[in-house]
Enzyme design. Sequence first.
Site, mmCIF file in Angstrom:
data_model
loop_
_atom_site.group_PDB
_atom_site.id
_atom_site.type_symbol
_atom_site.label_atom_id
_atom_site.label_comp_id
_atom_site.label_asym_id
_atom_site.label_seq_id
_atom_site.Cartn_x
_atom_site.Cartn_y
_atom_site.Cartn_z
ATOM 1 N N GLU A 196 -6.585 6.883 -1.207
ATOM 2 C CA GLU A 196 -6.333 5.549 -0.516
ATOM 3 C C GLU A 196 -6.833 4.321 -1.099
ATOM 4 O OE1 GLU A 196 -5.076 4.969 2.173
ATOM 5 O OE2 GLU A 196 -4.970 7.218 3.049
ATOM 6 N N HIS A 203 0.802 -1.129 0.098
ATOM 7 C CA HIS A 203 0.021 -0.108 -0.032
ATOM 8 C C HIS A 203 0.902 1.319 0.064
ATOM 9 C CE1 HIS A 203 -3.682 2.464 1.284
ATOM 10 N NE2 HIS A 203 -2.503 3.005 1.927
ATOM 11 N N GLU A 204 1.996 1.284 0.779
ATOM 12 C CA GLU A 204 2.915 2.511 0.993
ATOM 13 C C GLU A 204 3.654 2.525 -0.475
ATOM 14 O OE1 GLU A 204 3.045 4.525 3.309
ATOM 15 O OE2 GLU A 204 1.256 3.223 4.186
ATOM 16 N N HIS A 261 1.234 4.493 -2.759
ATOM 17 C CA HIS A 261 1.095 5.717 -2.650
ATOM 18 C C HIS A 261 2.331 6.649 -3.368
ATOM 19 C CE1 HIS A 261 -1.999 6.640 -0.253
ATOM 20 N NE2 HIS A 261 -1.845 5.850 0.767
#
Length: 271
Positions: A188, A129-130, A133
């Site tokens: 997100e 997920h990071e 981003h």
Amino acid sequence: MKKIALCVALLGALFTINAQKINLGKAVGIVSKGASALVFSNEDAVKLSKESVEYMDKNNPIAGPKDPYTVRLNRLFGKHKSQDGLNLNYKVYKVTEVNAFACADGSVRVFSSLMDVMTDDELLAVIGHEIGHVKNQDTKDAMKSAYLKAAALEAVSSASNDIAALSETQIGKMANAFLDASHNKKQENEADEYSYDFMKSNRYNVVGAYTAFKKLALLSEGGAAQSKIQKMFNSHPDSNKRAEAIKKKAEKDGLWKDPVTVSLPKAKLTK
């Protein structure tokens, strides 16, 4: 745990910044020499992120090369130092907060307390997920927004698109603005999708993304002891809803395996 801005944190900020304790050094010059605020580049974000990570690495306890946390992280992510066109570097901060963040320069920092409650598959999903981003340049957007907010507070560049030189105090306010900012729902969701695709393409257990969100939901519940954790979830989409979105994807792909129940471990998962 000392923090400064320019990094995308999954779980949100736990502390505010004391500007007097921040020494951004070259960052002041980088901002003053930047291009138009409206065309703030990813290069600007990368330069500032590098400065930030160097500072944080000096001011936080880092797990050594033989530390169980480092050994585990390298086992999981050693082959992902080059991922989707990004050059990444990983370290563990031995701190009590449950968190992880990634920066535009490719630095990924995982907190030991997060590793204590997440299984290998869950860690893969969280850090995926990071990485999402970073790949989606959310760091650049957050940095630009924080700069413009700090500049507006001081009436700097109010009538110009040029990035003005900022004092150290102003940069401290910019850092606070960044940490107070939250990613929008679209960002997100896109990072969640990136994490799922990361897991799927590497043949990891995608259900780990589901159980990771379920654990984050559990961490956000509880009484006074959980107040800080509860606070940092206020600006993020509901973890249970995000878990259900992962479940639907896994079911559609024929990859769903019902974990039945999800609970927080009673002992540390990093030995």
